[in-house]
Design a protein around this motif. Sequence first.
Motif, short mmCIF file in Angstrom:
data_model
loop_
_atom_site.label_atom_id
_atom_site.label_comp_id
_atom_site.label_asym_id
_atom_site.label_seq_id
_atom_site.Cartn_x
_atom_site.Cartn_y
_atom_site.Cartn_z
N GLU A 101 -8.08 -4.30 -8.66
CA GLU A 101 -7.07 -3.65 -7.81
C GLU A 101 -6.59 -2.36 -8.49
O GLU A 101 -6.62 -2.25 -9.71
N ASP A 105 1.90 -4.34 -6.08
CA ASP A 105 3.21 -3.82 -5.73
C ASP A 105 4.09 -5.01 -5.29
O ASP A 105 4.68 -5.68 -6.13
N LEU A 108 1.94 -9.13 -2.11
CA LEU A 108 1.51 -9.81 -0.87
C LEU A 108 -0.01 -9.78 -0.71
O LEU A 108 -0.62 -10.78 -0.31
C1 PRP Z 1 -2.40 -0.69 -1.60
C2 PRP Z 1 -3.05 -0.96 -2.94
C3 PRP Z 1 -3.13 -2.45 -3.00
C4 PRP Z 1 -1.93 -2.89 -2.18
C5 PRP Z 1 -0.84 -3.34 -3.09
O1 PRP Z 1 -3.41 -0.73 -0.63
O2 PRP Z 1 -4.33 -0.36 -3.01
O3 PRP Z 1 -4.32 -2.95 -2.42
O4 PRP Z 1 -1.50 -1.74 -1.42
O5 PRP Z 1 0.32 -3.61 -2.35
P1 PRP Z 1 1.06 -5.01 -2.32
O6 PRP Z 1 1.09 -5.58 -3.71
O7 PRP Z 1 2.43 -4.63 -1.83
O8 PRP Z 1 0.36 -5.91 -1.35
P2 PRP Z 1 -3.25 -0.05 0.80
O9 PRP Z 1 -2.95 -1.12 1.81
O10 PRP Z 1 -2.29 1.09 0.73
O11 PRP Z 1 -4.72 0.45 1.09
P3 PRP Z 1 -5.66 1.43 0.23
O12 PRP Z 1 -6.08 0.68 -1.01
O13 PRP Z 1 -6.79 1.69 1.15
O14 PRP Z 1 -4.85 2.66 -0.10
#
Ligand code: PRP
Length: 195
Positions: A101, A105, A108
């Motif tokens: 990853e 954040d 979830l």
């Molecule tokens: C972002 C990041 C993680 C996720 C983390 O993806 O790349 O996959 O959010 O967030 P969380 O811990 O709150 O779930 P995003 O959905 O922005 O897509 P991307 O990777 O295509 O930018």
Amino acid sequence: MTPSFEDFEPLYSADQLRERIAELGKQISTDLAESDNLVVVCVLKGAIVFMSDLIRYLPHNVTCDFLRLSSYQGGTQSTGTVRFDFDLTQPIKGKDVLIVEDIVDTGLSMHFLLKALSAREPRSLKICTLLDKPARRKREVPISYTGFQIENRFVIGYGLDLEGRYRNLPYIAALTADKQAALDGNSEDALHAPA
Ligand code: PRP
């Protein structure tokens, strides 16, 4: 209001990233030295740059796969519900799986993914994240490998985006303190909409 590129300042340089990723790669290689079926799973899109650098420090017999999650269904605000946009191309039963990853954040996404992949009975299942932002956590998830733990600052570069842009920056930049304070007064979730 969406920040502009001028609102960001460098956080981790390309050299700092290279050095830390080499350390992570060596640690993972040591920990999984006995594995002959390691599958490295890239969570698109954000993890592409990190994964492509990390795998060059891993044993030559690893395989790579990709998936994409979505937690935003039709709007700019997170629904809190995560689902697969698309899934892995191979079964993982009995294999060692390393999820890669860019950032954890709220947790979830990783909470959903751990549950979904555990059900497929891998031999082991671990998370490696470049960045960990614990201040925003809504779900606790076990993280085996972390590049850097960061404060609650919006970050771009090295795979991380702002409305789809800046993923190709070779370094990571963070919102300046005053811009972050302004953003905290609004909803940061809107900036995480997929693009
Ligand atoms: C972002 C990041 C993680 C996720 C983390 O993806 O790349 O996959 O959010 O967030 P969380 O811990 O709150 O779930 P995003 O959905 O922005 O897509 P991307 O990777 O295509 O930018």
